[in-house]
Design a protein around this motif. Sequence first.
Motif, mmCIF file in Angstrom:
data_model
loop_
_atom_site.group_PDB
_atom_site.id
_atom_site.type_symbol
_atom_site.label_atom_id
_atom_site.label_comp_id
_atom_site.label_asym_id
_atom_site.label_seq_id
_atom_site.Cartn_x
_atom_site.Cartn_y
_atom_site.Cartn_z
ATOM 1 N N ALA A 39 0.833 -1.204 0.000
ATOM 2 C CA ALA A 39 0.000 0.000 0.000
ATOM 3 C C ALA A 39 0.867 1.254 0.000
ATOM 4 O O ALA A 39 0.566 2.228 -0.706
ATOM 5 C CB ALA A 39 -0.941 -0.011 1.209
ATOM 6 N N SER A 40 1.950 1.225 0.753
ATOM 7 C CA SER A 40 2.860 2.380 0.800
ATOM 8 C C SER A 40 3.508 2.633 -0.555
ATOM 9 O O SER A 40 3.608 3.786 -0.999
ATOM 10 C CB SER A 40 3.951 2.165 1.851
ATOM 11 O OG SER A 40 3.387 2.008 3.130
ATOM 12 N N PRO A 47 -0.106 8.779 -5.901
ATOM 13 C CA PRO A 47 -0.630 9.504 -4.736
ATOM 14 C C PRO A 47 -2.156 9.608 -4.710
ATOM 15 O O PRO A 47 -2.746 9.689 -3.637
ATOM 16 C CB PRO A 47 0.008 10.888 -4.860
ATOM 17 C CG PRO A 47 1.223 10.685 -5.700
ATOM 18 C CD PRO A 47 0.901 9.556 -6.618
ATOM 19 N N GLN A 48 -2.780 9.560 -5.874
ATOM 20 C CA GLN A 48 -4.232 9.642 -5.917
ATOM 21 C C GLN A 48 -4.901 8.417 -5.261
ATOM 22 O O GLN A 48 -6.091 8.449 -4.952
ATOM 23 C CB GLN A 48 -4.739 9.822 -7.358
ATOM 24 C CG GLN A 48 -4.519 8.641 -8.279
ATOM 25 C CD GLN A 48 -3.158 8.601 -8.958
ATOM 26 O OE1 GLN A 48 -2.202 9.267 -8.539
ATOM 27 N NE2 GLN A 48 -3.055 7.797 -10.018
ATOM 28 N N MET A 49 -4.139 7.368 -5.016
ATOM 29 C CA MET A 49 -4.654 6.151 -4.371
ATOM 30 C C MET A 49 -4.580 6.217 -2.840
ATOM 31 O O MET A 49 -5.026 5.296 -2.158
ATOM 32 C CB MET A 49 -3.857 4.930 -4.845
ATOM 33 C CG MET A 49 -3.947 4.653 -6.332
ATOM 34 S SD MET A 49 -5.550 4.021 -6.822
ATOM 35 C CE MET A 49 -5.539 2.429 -6.048
ATOM 36 N N ALA A 50 -4.036 7.292 -2.307
ATOM 37 C CA ALA A 50 -3.801 7.386 -0.860
ATOM 38 C C ALA A 50 -5.062 7.154 -0.040
ATOM 39 O O ALA A 50 -5.050 6.380 0.922
ATOM 40 C CB ALA A 50 -3.183 8.738 -0.511
ATOM 41 N N THR A 56 -6.449 0.012 4.098
ATOM 42 C CA THR A 56 -5.540 -1.137 4.204
ATOM 43 C C THR A 56 -4.427 -0.861 5.205
ATOM 44 O O THR A 56 -4.112 -1.706 6.049
ATOM 45 C CB THR A 56 -4.936 -1.473 2.822
ATOM 46 O OG1 THR A 56 -5.994 -1.818 1.938
ATOM 47 C CG2 THR A 56 -3.946 -2.613 2.913
ATOM 48 N N LEU A 57 -3.852 0.313 5.120
ATOM 49 C CA LEU A 57 -2.760 0.675 6.041
ATOM 50 C C LEU A 57 -3.235 0.670 7.495
ATOM 51 O O LEU A 57 -2.537 0.165 8.375
ATOM 52 C CB LEU A 57 -2.190 2.049 5.685
ATOM 53 C CG LEU A 57 -1.330 2.105 4.428
ATOM 54 C CD1 LEU A 57 -1.023 3.547 4.069
ATOM 55 C CD2 LEU A 57 -0.045 1.318 4.619
#
Length: 84
Positions: A39-40, A47-50, A56-57
């Motif tokens: 995920a990181s 970055p748009q997936m943050a 998940t994080l």
Amino acid sequence: MRMPSQPVTFSVEQVQDLNHKLSVLRHDINNNLSLIMAASELIRHKPQMAERMMVTLLEQPPKITAAITKFSAEFEQAFGIARS
């Protein structure tokens, strides 16, 4: 924490069971850490997936804590260790 007052002995089966539980713990923690790393990396490259990856994080550390807590309780029970 109160430790056993006498030596603790285990059968081969009990040692195998504890070893299996430890293997499961290592596997589960490795899987959780792999998800954190994936995920990181995805966030770093996209970055748009943050926002999407944040779930998940944030789910992984409690899962790791729960797995360690469960194993610790089983370990303490097997060795006759009592918490005060």
